[in-house]
Design a protein around this motif. Structure first.
Motif, PDB file in Angstrom:
ATOM      1  N   PHE A   1       0.829  -1.200   0.000  1.00  0.00           N
ATOM      2  CA  PHE A   1       0.000   0.000   0.000  1.00  0.00           C
ATOM      3  C   PHE A   1       0.863   1.249   0.000  1.00  0.00           C
ATOM      4  N   LEU A   2       1.941   1.220   0.770  1.00  0.00           N
ATOM      5  CA  LEU A   2       2.797   2.401   0.907  1.00  0.00           C
ATOM      6  C   LEU A   2       3.489   2.766  -0.394  1.00  0.00           C
ATOM      7  N   GLN A   3       3.624   1.805  -1.313  1.00  0.00           N
ATOM      8  CA  GLN A   3       4.302   2.075  -2.573  1.00  0.00           C
ATOM      9  C   GLN A   3       3.474   2.964  -3.496  1.00  0.00           C
ATOM     10  N   VAL A   4       2.170   3.046  -3.239  1.00  0.00           N
ATOM     11  CA  VAL A   4       1.296   3.825  -4.116  1.00  0.00           C
ATOM     12  C   VAL A   4       1.425   5.303  -3.786  1.00  0.00           C
ATOM     13  N   GLU A   5       2.021   6.048  -4.679  1.00  0.00           N
ATOM     14  CA  GLU A   5       2.202   7.482  -4.448  1.00  0.00           C
ATOM     15  C   GLU A   5       0.885   8.218  -4.676  1.00  0.00           C
ATOM     16  N   SER A   6       0.598   9.174  -3.804  1.00  0.00           N
ATOM     17  CA  SER A   6      -0.673   9.895  -3.904  1.00  0.00           C
ATOM     18  C   SER A   6      -0.576  11.140  -4.783  1.00  0.00           C
ATOM     19  N   GLU A   7       0.601  11.692  -4.910  1.00  0.00           N
ATOM     20  CA  GLU A   7       0.744  12.982  -5.597  1.00  0.00           C
ATOM     21  C   GLU A   7       0.317  12.885  -7.055  1.00  0.00           C
TER      22      GLU A   7
ATOM     23  N   ARG B   1      -6.141  11.967   5.214  1.00  0.00           N
ATOM     24  CA  ARG B   1      -6.025  13.325   4.671  1.00  0.00           C
ATOM     25  C   ARG B   1      -6.534  13.388   3.230  1.00  0.00           C
ATOM     26  N   ASP B   2      -6.101  12.414   2.428  1.00  0.00           N
ATOM     27  CA  ASP B   2      -6.502  12.403   1.016  1.00  0.00           C
ATOM     28  C   ASP B   2      -7.994  12.134   0.862  1.00  0.00           C
TER      29      ASP B   2
ATOM     30  N   GLU C   1      -9.993  15.289   1.744  1.00  0.00           N
ATOM     31  CA  GLU C   1      -9.907  16.270   0.663  1.00  0.00           C
ATOM     32  C   GLU C   1     -10.793  15.870  -0.515  1.00  0.00           C
ATOM     33  N   ALA C   2     -10.777  14.577  -0.854  1.00  0.00           N
ATOM     34  CA  ALA C   2     -11.600  14.104  -1.970  1.00  0.00           C
ATOM     35  C   ALA C   2     -13.088  14.231  -1.669  1.00  0.00           C
ATOM     36  N   VAL C   3     -13.462  14.008  -0.408  1.00  0.00           N
ATOM     37  CA  VAL C   3     -14.862  14.158   0.001  1.00  0.00           C
ATOM     38  C   VAL C   3     -15.279  15.626  -0.105  1.00  0.00           C
ATOM     39  N   LYS C   4     -14.434  16.536   0.355  1.00  0.00           N
ATOM     40  CA  LYS C   4     -14.736  17.971   0.284  1.00  0.00           C
ATOM     41  C   LYS C   4     -14.943  18.414  -1.167  1.00  0.00           C
ATOM     42  N   GLN C   5     -14.182  17.833  -2.082  1.00  0.00           N
ATOM     43  CA  GLN C   5     -14.283  18.199  -3.496  1.00  0.00           C
ATOM     44  C   GLN C   5     -15.449  17.502  -4.194  1.00  0.00           C
ATOM     45  N   GLY C   6     -16.126  16.612  -3.463  1.00  0.00           N
ATOM     46  CA  GLY C   6     -17.263  15.910  -4.036  1.00  0.00           C
ATOM     47  C   GLY C   6     -16.901  14.787  -4.977  1.00  0.00           C
ATOM     48  N   ARG C   7     -15.633  14.349  -4.934  1.00  0.00           N
ATOM     49  CA  ARG C   7     -15.184  13.306  -5.850  1.00  0.00           C
ATOM     50  C   ARG C   7     -15.555  11.905  -5.364  1.00  0.00           C
TER      51      ARG C   7
ATOM     52  N   THR D   1     -13.662   6.239   5.869  1.00  0.00           N
ATOM     53  CA  THR D   1     -12.406   6.401   6.611  1.00  0.00           C
ATOM     54  C   THR D   1     -11.304   5.568   5.978  1.00  0.00           C
ATOM     55  N   GLY D   2     -10.074   5.923   6.290  1.00  0.00           N
ATOM     56  CA  GLY D   2      -8.937   5.177   5.759  1.00  0.00           C
ATOM     57  C   GLY D   2      -8.944   3.720   6.182  1.00  0.00           C
ATOM     58  N   ILE D   3      -9.283   3.473   7.460  1.00  0.00           N
ATOM     59  CA  ILE D   3      -9.277   2.098   7.948  1.00  0.00           C
ATOM     60  C   ILE D   3     -10.360   1.276   7.273  1.00  0.00           C
ATOM     61  N   ASP D   4     -11.528   1.893   7.007  1.00  0.00           N
ATOM     62  CA  ASP D   4     -12.592   1.169   6.306  1.00  0.00           C
ATOM     63  C   ASP D   4     -12.176   0.829   4.880  1.00  0.00           C
ATOM     64  N   LEU D   5     -11.513   1.754   4.223  1.00  0.00           N
ATOM     65  CA  LEU D   5     -11.060   1.504   2.859  1.00  0.00           C
ATOM     66  C   LEU D   5     -10.039   0.368   2.836  1.00  0.00           C
ATOM     67  N   LEU D   6      -9.084   0.409   3.762  1.00  0.00           N
ATOM     68  CA  LEU D   6      -8.071  -0.646   3.817  1.00  0.00           C
ATOM     69  C   LEU D   6      -8.685  -2.003   4.150  1.00  0.00           C
TER      70      LEU D   6
END
Length: 214
Positions: A75-81, A141-142, A145-151, A156-161
């Motif tokens: 998971f950590l290998q996936v860059e978010s930028e 954090r990501d 931000e994505a929720v605020k933008q409506g995307r 939560t992160g733990i639920d996604l993982l």
């Protein structure tokens, strides 16, 4: 030069013993593996196993931590930028899925050992948490931000993982029974697994996509 060669030989034997322990622990589990078996597979005497690692428990902890770190690092290998979630999710699912595919016994090994000795494994999880925490913090954090933008829809992160891990792990836990019951060839089961990976990506993306009209 002679001292350097001796040190190199010692490091080589140390790694050979660790590799033998990893093979046996994953195939047989902690309880059924002995230091005598580890020594035999490593091609050394039992005294050397104790010399380098002291106890079977120490060897097991090293193997377990290594495998947990490998799983998290996928998971950590996936860059978010520069990547939105529609592009990141296939990478996150794919890297973790392929790790399990290349280590087909790892899922059952981790689950069995986690349930076998919760107290000892809890101490190991505390050590592993240092690798998981940055991932969760970044994900949250990501996601916010994505929720605020409506995307995406809130999650939560733990639920996604947990969603990704549980969906990815299930095919490998049932693979032996599934393949035998349906008399599937290795090629057929490989094709099913690849299709399953695509289905998991779509399942996770469907969960994240905003509902039309909201």
């Amino acid at each position: 030069m002679e001292i350097e060669n001796i040190k190199s030989d010692e490091r080589s034997m140390e790694q050979t013993i660790l590799g033998a322990a990893e093979t046996l622990f994953i195939e047989q589990g902690f309880d059924k593996t002995s230091t005598g078996q580890i020594a035999k597979l490593a091609g050394c005497n039992q005294a050397l196993v104790h010399y380098y690692y002291r106890t079977k428990e120490k060897l097991f902890d090293l193997v377990f931590e290594k495998k947990m770190r490998m799983a998290l690092n996928n998971f950590l290998q996936v860059e978010s930028e520069g990547l939105d979630f529609e592009k990141r999710i296939p990478l996150m699912v794919g890297l973790h899925f392929d790790f399990l595919k290349n280590n087909p016994r790892i899922a059952s090994f981790l689950l069995h050992e986690l349930s076998r000795n919760p107290a000892r494994i809890r101490n190991m999880i505390d050590k592993i948490r240092q690798y998981a925490q940055p991932l969760l913090e970044r994900l949250n954090r990501d996601l916010e931000e994505a929720v605020k933008q409506g995307r995406i829809r809130p999650i939560t992160g733990i639920d996604l993982l947990l969603t990704i891990v549980s969906l990815n792990v299930a095919p490998f836990l049932i693979r032996p029974v599934f393949q035998t019951a349906l008399s599937l060839s290795d090629k057929e089961i490989e094709d099913i697994l690849e299709n399953r990976k695509r289905e998991i990506v779509e399942t996770v993306l469907s969960r994240l996509r905003p509902v039309a009209g909201n």
